[in-house]
Design an enzyme around this catalytic site. Structure first.
Site, PDB file in Angstrom:
ATOM      1  N   ASN A 285      -1.409   9.615  57.619  1.00 11.00           N
ATOM      2  CA  ASN A 285      -1.694   8.207  57.327  1.00 11.00           C
ATOM      3  C   ASN A 285      -3.205   7.983  57.299  1.00 11.00           C
ATOM      4  O   ASN A 285      -3.961   8.575  58.073  1.00 11.00           O
ATOM      5  CB  ASN A 285      -0.979   7.262  58.296  1.00 11.00           C
ATOM      6  CG  ASN A 285      -1.204   7.579  59.756  1.00 11.00           C
ATOM      7  OD1 ASN A 285      -1.401   8.731  60.133  1.00 11.00           O
ATOM      8  ND2 ASN A 285      -1.192   6.556  60.593  1.00 11.00           N
TER       9      ASN A 285
ATOM     10  N   GLU B 157      -5.797   4.747  57.207  1.00 15.13           N
ATOM     11  CA  GLU B 157      -5.913   3.291  57.333  1.00 15.13           C
ATOM     12  C   GLU B 157      -7.273   2.822  56.795  1.00 15.13           C
ATOM     13  O   GLU B 157      -8.133   3.631  56.464  1.00 15.13           O
ATOM     14  CB  GLU B 157      -5.719   2.898  58.803  1.00 15.13           C
ATOM     15  CG  GLU B 157      -4.329   3.275  59.302  1.00 15.13           C
ATOM     16  CD  GLU B 157      -4.088   2.886  60.758  1.00 15.13           C
ATOM     17  OE1 GLU B 157      -5.054   2.523  61.466  1.00 15.13           O
ATOM     18  OE2 GLU B 157      -2.914   2.949  61.171  1.00 15.13           O
TER      19      GLU B 157
ATOM     20  N   CYS C 131       0.805   5.378  54.174  1.00 16.32           N
ATOM     21  CA  CYS C 131       1.577   6.197  55.108  1.00 16.32           C
ATOM     22  C   CYS C 131       1.440   7.687  54.771  1.00 16.32           C
ATOM     23  O   CYS C 131       1.206   8.068  53.619  1.00 16.32           O
ATOM     24  CB  CYS C 131       3.054   5.843  55.035  1.00 16.32           C
ATOM     25  SG  CYS C 131       3.455   4.191  55.588  1.00 16.32           S
TER      26      CYS C 131
ATOM     27  N   GLU D  39       3.782   9.871  54.532  1.00 19.56           N
ATOM     28  CA  GLU D  39       4.797  10.357  53.586  1.00 19.56           C
ATOM     29  C   GLU D  39       4.312  10.220  52.154  1.00 19.56           C
ATOM     30  O   GLU D  39       4.472  11.106  51.323  1.00 19.56           O
ATOM     31  CB  GLU D  39       6.108   9.574  53.749  1.00 19.56           C
ATOM     32  CG  GLU D  39       6.786   9.766  55.092  1.00 19.56           C
ATOM     33  CD  GLU D  39       6.369   8.740  56.128  1.00 19.56           C
ATOM     34  OE1 GLU D  39       5.176   8.358  56.160  1.00 19.56           O
ATOM     35  OE2 GLU D  39       7.222   8.327  56.924  1.00 19.56           O
TER      36      GLU D  39
ATOM     37  N   CYS E   6       7.981   3.821  51.734  1.00 22.01           N
ATOM     38  CA  CYS E   6       7.984   5.266  51.508  1.00 22.01           C
ATOM     39  C   CYS E   6       9.341   5.742  50.998  1.00 22.01           C
ATOM     40  O   CYS E   6       9.410   6.660  50.172  1.00 22.01           O
ATOM     41  CB  CYS E   6       7.608   6.001  52.795  1.00 22.01           C
ATOM     42  SG  CYS E   6       5.864   5.805  53.214  1.00 22.01           S
TER      43      CYS E   6
END
Ligand code: THU
Length: 128
Positions: free
Chosen positions: A41, A43, A52, A54, A94
């Site tokens: 992830n 941010e 994310c 994924e 996701c």
């Protein structure tokens, strides 16, 4: 590549998370054409721009020219051990991205929880 190896790579990817706001590290590995593509992830100070692990893993596979993902492993290494599955499962956004790039029978391996087909995680996904 077996699930234990995928999970080890996902946990390793989580150590590279950029998550100064949530302090919640997540790693993921997408398997495509037998090759692993890792993501974590990432941010941003503008919170809504976070992505994310994924999706980073899935997009990494696509960007490398391997868009047919057959398996995905996810590790939420900071989820409290007693919290149960909810803090470890892939988010809805996701799941929709998985539905674009993985077949419904593809397996998502969630560290500390178990294995799920994509069809179990997102029945009747939106498609064009
Ligand atoms: N996060 C993921 O990377 N994957 C998920 O499926 C759920 C949440 C990240 C986003 C954010 O950086 C942090 O975890 C807390 O929500």
């Amino acid at each position: 590549m077996v699930d234990l190896e995928l999970l080890a790579l996902a946990r390793d990817a989580a150590t590279r998370a950029h998550c100064p706001y949530s302090r919640f590290r997540v790693g993921a590995v997408a398997l495509a054409d037998g090759l692993p593509f890792a993501g974590c992830n990432v941010e941003n100070a503008s919170y809504g721009l976070a992505i994310c692990a994924e999706r980073v893993a899935l997009f990494s596979a696509v960007a490398a020219g391997h868009p047919r993902v057959t398996r995905l492993a996810v590790a939420c290494v900071d989820a409290p051990p007693d919290d149960g599955p909810s803090g470890r499962m892939p988010c809805g956004a996701c799941r929709q991205v998985m539905a674009e790039l993985m077949p419904p029978e593809a397996i998502v391996v969630v560290d500390g929880v178990g294995d799920f087909t994509l069809a179990d995680l997102l029945p009747n996904p939106f498609a064009l």
